[in-house]
Design a protein around this motif. Structure first.
Motif, PDB file in Angstrom:
ATOM      1  N   ASN A 721       0.822  -1.097   0.095  1.00 52.98           N
ATOM      2  CA  ASN A 721      -0.045  -0.100  -0.165  1.00 52.98           C
ATOM      3  C   ASN A 721       1.031   1.272   0.001  1.00 52.98           C
ATOM      4  OD1 ASN A 721      -3.077  -0.527   0.393  1.00 52.98           O
ATOM      5  ND2 ASN A 721      -1.960  -2.275   1.692  1.00 52.98           N
ATOM      6  N   THR A 722       0.738   2.178  -1.037  1.00 52.50           N
ATOM      7  CA  THR A 722       1.272   3.421  -0.856  1.00 52.50           C
ATOM      8  C   THR A 722       0.767   4.603   0.319  1.00 52.50           C
ATOM      9  OG1 THR A 722      -0.889   4.712  -1.756  1.00 52.50           O
ATOM     10  CG2 THR A 722       1.327   3.665  -2.257  1.00 52.50           C
ATOM     11  N   PRO A 723       1.901   5.145   0.919  1.00 53.71           N
ATOM     12  CA  PRO A 723       1.670   6.226   2.561  1.00 53.71           C
ATOM     13  C   PRO A 723       1.195   7.498   2.249  1.00 53.71           C
ATOM     14  CG  PRO A 723       3.995   5.834   1.800  1.00 53.71           C
ATOM     15  CD  PRO A 723       3.033   4.710   0.661  1.00 53.71           C
ATOM     16  N   ASP A 724      -0.023   7.044   1.819  1.00 57.96           N
ATOM     17  CA  ASP A 724      -1.010   8.435   1.762  1.00 57.96           C
ATOM     18  C   ASP A 724      -1.776   9.057   2.891  1.00 57.96           C
ATOM     19  OD1 ASP A 724      -3.115   6.904   0.775  1.00 57.96           O
ATOM     20  OD2 ASP A 724      -3.218   7.441  -0.796  1.00 57.96           O
ATOM     21  N   ARG A 725      -2.441  10.038   2.432  1.00 53.40           N
ATOM     22  CA  ARG A 725      -3.840  10.487   3.893  1.00 53.40           C
ATOM     23  C   ARG A 725      -4.845   8.828   3.580  1.00 53.40           C
ATOM     24  NH1 ARG A 725      -4.308  13.153  -1.100  1.00 53.40           N
ATOM     25  NH2 ARG A 725      -6.502  13.037  -2.079  1.00 53.40           N
ATOM     26  N   THR A 726      -5.034   8.099   3.356  1.00 51.30           N
ATOM     27  CA  THR A 726      -6.447   7.224   2.829  1.00 51.30           C
ATOM     28  C   THR A 726      -5.277   6.748   4.098  1.00 51.30           C
ATOM     29  OG1 THR A 726      -4.875   5.697   1.458  1.00 51.30           O
ATOM     30  CG2 THR A 726      -6.932   7.390   0.844  1.00 51.30           C
ATOM     31  N   LEU A 727      -4.376   6.812   4.776  1.00 50.11           N
ATOM     32  CA  LEU A 727      -4.403   5.096   5.815  1.00 50.11           C
ATOM     33  C   LEU A 727      -4.240   5.787   6.992  1.00 50.11           C
ATOM     34  CD1 LEU A 727      -1.038   2.566   4.199  1.00 50.11           C
ATOM     35  CD2 LEU A 727      -4.060   2.969   4.075  1.00 50.11           C
ATOM     36  N   GLU A 728      -3.943   7.316   6.810  1.00 46.87           N
ATOM     37  CA  GLU A 728      -3.797   7.838   8.567  1.00 46.87           C
ATOM     38  C   GLU A 728      -4.708   7.525   9.332  1.00 46.87           C
ATOM     39  OE1 GLU A 728      -4.964  11.957   7.722  1.00 46.87           O
ATOM     40  OE2 GLU A 728      -3.107  12.395   6.135  1.00 46.87           O
ATOM     41  N   GLY A 729      -4.900   6.802  10.182  1.00 51.60           N
ATOM     42  CA  GLY A 729      -4.933   6.458  11.676  1.00 51.60           C
ATOM     43  C   GLY A 729      -5.240   5.307  10.978  1.00 51.60           C
ATOM     44  N   ALA A 730      -4.787   4.316  10.102  1.00 49.57           N
ATOM     45  CA  ALA A 730      -5.380   2.734   9.912  1.00 49.57           C
ATOM     46  C   ALA A 730      -4.382   1.777  10.926  1.00 49.57           C
ATOM     47  CB  ALA A 730      -4.899   3.024   8.690  1.00 49.57           C
ATOM     48  N   ARG A 731      -4.303   1.055  10.766  1.00 51.72           N
ATOM     49  CA  ARG A 731      -4.396  -0.026  11.783  1.00 51.72           C
ATOM     50  C   ARG A 731      -3.638  -0.812  10.582  1.00 51.72           C
ATOM     51  NH1 ARG A 731      -6.057  -3.341  16.718  1.00 51.72           N
ATOM     52  NH2 ARG A 731      -3.765  -5.081  17.118  1.00 51.72           N
ATOM     53  N   LEU A 732      -2.525  -1.157   9.867  1.00 51.73           N
ATOM     54  CA  LEU A 732      -2.647  -2.821   9.256  1.00 51.73           C
ATOM     55  C   LEU A 732      -2.036  -3.688   9.129  1.00 51.73           C
ATOM     56  CD1 LEU A 732      -0.452  -0.403   6.393  1.00 51.73           C
ATOM     57  CD2 LEU A 732      -3.475  -1.052   6.404  1.00 51.73           C
ATOM     58  N   GLY A 733      -1.465  -3.813  10.569  1.00 51.89           N
ATOM     59  CA  GLY A 733      -0.776  -5.207  11.331  1.00 51.89           C
ATOM     60  C   GLY A 733      -1.221  -4.802  12.317  1.00 51.89           C
TER      61      GLY A 733
END
Length: 861
Positions: A721-733
């Motif tokens: 995944n790309t480290p963009d604003r859509t992942l702010e606050g997301a917990r991927l793992g």
């Protein structure tokens, strides 16, 4: 969907026709007539004759605000030269990669230029992926080869000013970015030197040296750059009263056309200063065009052209645009005389037709058409034509003014069709239609994009016709319409693209290009066939008859030694009118590991057909048709697999699900509803596709369910995944880790095992160094840069001269299950049939199925 194309126009078609065709072609919608304000804006721009060439490396490198300001605000002829077509990037819209993605991005650039008013040019260079230095870039491209292309473009386009998007000192990051600046600087000098690339001069171009070369300095923070007082500053945020938008608003719409890259851009309003640092040539004191004559007086006989255009613009009445037609027709006559003088003594007649006056002639014709409200279209009865086949074509014209116009004749380029002495008067708002039958030449090539007509190299496309190097595409088949205008009967020749029109019940009238296709198209169901054992696979072949006539013949597969097909051949009887015939062959691989190629061919009446028909259809670009060879890669490998059922969460589109089906997995694509409510424990593994967390909000919301699935014994494999604003606050793992832009771009870079004893490296396939041979384009991208100690990094790798990176693949045991984040480019390797990538990926999927005695039907829960 996707498909391949070639052209039916003669190779020496003039650039002036190309530009008209590109301007006329848009997405699949009704051709748009400019309104009175847009017509006046175009008329005013006709009075300006300066030119700018803006140079970058890729689609989306261009500064669309600068292009809009120059093309629409200053009125100068402006072009963006993208050295590549963006073939090496990622695709947020679908599964197109490589040359297919390059075709999509070519059309996105053309769509962007239709918005900002600039033109689009290319070299033969291929975007083969990220590079860390210009030296690496030039090793693959060939320095002199691409420099020759840039010089060719400069000598043809003849810019007064050249602008680079990037500096030569490397701050652009990407090696191809820096290379584009180096090539622009070298071409600035070489284009004016007759001793450099003298073979080009024999084709009609002349040496040309622009007035100056400048760098469009980065200004990402909004603050003036260092040494700004030594630079030119230009406010590109001006407001255009006629267009009702600022140039930065136009720029945002233009940039948003890069949809495959997710470049949707918010519109800006207010001042927008851009800075330009002088690099070569004569320094400018106050303006980019200092010392450049932007008037028609720079051409012999141009003063009268300029005077007529200026008067037409001054007297333009938006309530009665046709009142300007007498002056515009006179300007057309004077401009034709100027072009004749410009072309005298040319070694090659195309030379003068590529230059700015010829481009302005085409733009003048468009203004005349707009002022007359002149509607013109040439429509074929079918979207597909075949060599030697018949085409029924209807041309329709409507003059919506009282200005005297008379239709004199039609000519259909490439068909040898000509209808002169029609002599039909075009009365106000009375349509005139002419229908005729045309025969497509038997030698007409397929409508393949010209840079894909031959197998490309690693760094360059192979283009035999030097005269079309630089063009974005060959134009679609054209109808040339001859009209006499005014009392003196000035002859006007309009170019109208030949299109197919149909009516959609929701969207209304739609248009698409007419293309030349093979009489019979041959399509394989798969481009890669992977055999994990000796069991045969079914290969499905589809024939489509694109003619109105029946066809009988023989279909067979061509296989290398050691591979067999049953049956050996199939008798075929095809009716006409698009009928399809399907056949299935059972292909058996050899005993040991093997890589080979399969080809399908259909033989009928002494002809052999070996190409399919593939279409790329997105709403923001015209439908693209291509003709790939009916061939497939065959890969025989020994592959052990544990588990069978995989749930797959598609992201921005990839071909991994089908690749997994190739080796026996049952793959279920998971919807947003499945993520919320489905029983995930029925899957042996769940895989998220590339950029899935970036593109699917439901996946981010349901991440706790996925982590619970892992905790209860499941295996979750998360691709990059790309480290963009859509992942702010997301917990991927299950534990924290941080994504980065880090990548390894050399596909041959060693991957060193950091945990060679980990089960993922040993079961069910023992991963060896040889498994990292034969990878394509890159090792991986968007690696983790920081991670919790509970993750185990599996590999270390580095590009030559680059830092050691350990975040390509992280593994964590969480509860009873296993979590994997991987930035390795499996989305490229698996569809390409790379054996080692299969072995490693299957090991990742098998993380929850360890030890002997576990059945392949699923574990007890």
């Amino acid at each position: 969907m996707t498909k391949f194309k070639k052209r039916l126009l003669p190779p020496l078609l003039t650039l002036s026709l190309l530009l008209l065709a590109c301007a006329a072609a848009g997405a699949q919608e009704s051709p748009r007539q400019p309104d009175a304000a847009e017509t006046l804006a175009s008329l005013r721009r006709l009075g300006v004759v300066g030119s700018v060439l803006y140079v970058g490396a890729h689609p989306d490198d261009e500064n669309t605000a600068v292009l809009a300001h120059l093309a629409r605000g200053r009125g100068v002829r402006t072009a963006y030269l993208s050295l590549t077509r963006g073939d090496g990037g990622q695709n947020i819209l679908g599964s197109e990669k490589g040359e297919l993605l390059g075709l999509v991005r070519t059309q996105e650039l053309l769509a962007a230029r239709r918005v900002d008013g600039a033109e689009q040019l290319f070299t033969r260079a291929i975007d083969f992926g990220f590079t860390r230095s210009p030296e690496e870039t030039f090793r693959i491209w060939g320095h002199e080869e691409v420099l020759a292309d840039v010089v060719w473009v400069v000598r043809n386009f003849r810019p007064d000013v050249m602008v680079t998007r990037f500096p030569t000192t490397g701050e652009g990051g990407h090696g191809q970015h820096t290379a584009s600046a180096i090539l622009a600087s070298e071409a600035f000098d070489a284009a004016g030197d007759p001793a450099r690339f003298p073979e080009q001069l024999r084709l009609g171009v002349r040496p040309w040296r622009p007035k100056r070369l400048v760098w469009n300095v980065f200004n990402r923070s909004g603050e003036p750059p260092k040494d700004a007082e030594r630079m030119l500053s230009v406010d590109v945020g001006g407001y255009d009263q006629l267009l009702g938008r600022s140039y930065t608003e136009i720029a945002a719409e233009s940039r948003t056309m890069h949809k495959s890259q997710g470049q949707g851009t918010p519109a800006r309003r207010g001042p927008a200063l851009n800075y330009f640092a002088h690099l070569k040539g004569e320094p400018a004191a106050k303006d980019l065009f200092d010392g450049v004559d932007l008037s028609w007086r720079r051409f012999e006989g141009g003063a009268e052209v300029g005077r007529l255009l200026e008067e037409a613009a001054r007297r333009y009445d938006p309530a009665n645009p046709a009142a300007s037609l007498p002056l515009l027709v006179r300007a057309h006559r004077e401009l034709r005389k100027l072009l004749e003088r410009e072309g005298r003594g040319e070694v090659w007649p195309l030379a003068a037709e590529r230059r700015l006056p010829a481009a302005r002639l085409n733009q003048l014709l468009e203004v005349i058409r707009s002022c007359a409200g002149l509607w013109m279209e040439a429509v074929a009865a079918e979207p597909y034509l075949t060599p030697g086949g018949e085409a029924r074509i209807t041309a329709t014209l409507v003059n919506r003014s009282d200005f005297p116009l008379r239709l004199q004749g039609f000519r259909l380029s490439g068909f040898g069709v000509k209808q002169d002495r029609i002599g039909a008067e075009l009365k106000n708002n009375e349509p005139v239609s002419k229908t005729f039958n045309a025969t497509v030449p038997k030698t007409a090539p397929l409508s393949q994009p010209y840079w894909l007509e031959e197998e490309p190299g690693k760094g360059l496309f192979h283009v035999r016709e030097q005269l079309i190097v630089g063009w974005p595409e060959r134009p679609a088949p054209l109808a040339l319409v001859n009209i006499t205008a005014g009392e003196e009967g000035e002859e006007l020749t309009f170019s109208v693209p030949l299109q197919y029109r149909w009516t959609d019940r929701v969207r209304g009238d739609l248009y698409r290009p007419v293309v030349v296709v093979p009489e019979v198209a041959v399509a394989l169901s798969e481009q890669t066939l992977v055999f994990p054992d000796r069991r045969p696979k079914q290969v499905r072949v589809t024939l489509r008859n694109n003619t109105a006539h029946a066809s009988a013949g023989t279909l067979r597969l061509r296989l290398p030694a050691g591979w067999t097909a049953s049956p050996a051949e199939v008798a075929v009887a095809l009716q006409g009118g698009g009928e399809e015939f399907r056949a299935s062959f059972s292909v058996t691989p050899p005993q040991g590991a093997s890589a080979a190629a399969l080809a399908a061919e259909y033989e009928s009446a002494g002809k052999t057909f070996t190409r399919g028909l593939l279409e790329i259809d997105y709403p923001h670009i015209p439908r693209q048709t291509l003709f790939p060879a009916a061939s497939a890669r065959l890969v025989r490998m020994d592959l052990a697999r544990r588990g069978r059922r995989v749930g797959y969460v598609m992201g921005s589109g990839d071909e991994v699900p089908e690749a997994l089906r190739q080796v026996g997995y049952e793959v279920t694509l998971l919807s947003d509803e499945d993520l919320e409510a489905a029983d995930l424990l029925r899957f042996d593994a769940v895989v998220t596709g590339v950029r899935a967390y970036n593109t699917r909000a439901a996946l981010r919301r349901q991440q706790p369910r996925l982590l619970e699935y892992v905790e209860r014994g499941g295996t979750l494999v998360v691709q990059y995944n790309t480290p963009d604003r859509t992942l702010e606050g997301a917990r991927l793992g299950p534990f924290p880790f941080k994504l980065s832009q880090e990548r390894v771009t050399d596909e041959r870079a060693p991957l060193v095992a950091l945990a060679p004893g980990d089960a993922l490296m040993l079961e069910p396939n023992r991963v060896a160094p040889s498994d990292f041979e034969g990878w394509v384009q890159e090792r991986g991208l968007y690696f983790a840069s920081e991670w919790d100690a509970r993750y185990t990094p599996l590999f270390s790798s580095r590009d030559p001269g680059g830092p050691e990176l350990k975040g390509s693949t992280l593994v964590a045991r969480h509860g009873k299950g296993t979590y994997v984040y991987t930035g390795l480019a499996f989305f490229r390797q698996l569809p390409a049939g790379v054996p080692g990538a299969y072995r490693l990926f299957v090991n990742l999927l098998s993380a929850g199925r360890r030890g002997p005695g576990v059945s392949d039907e699923g574990r007890d829960r």
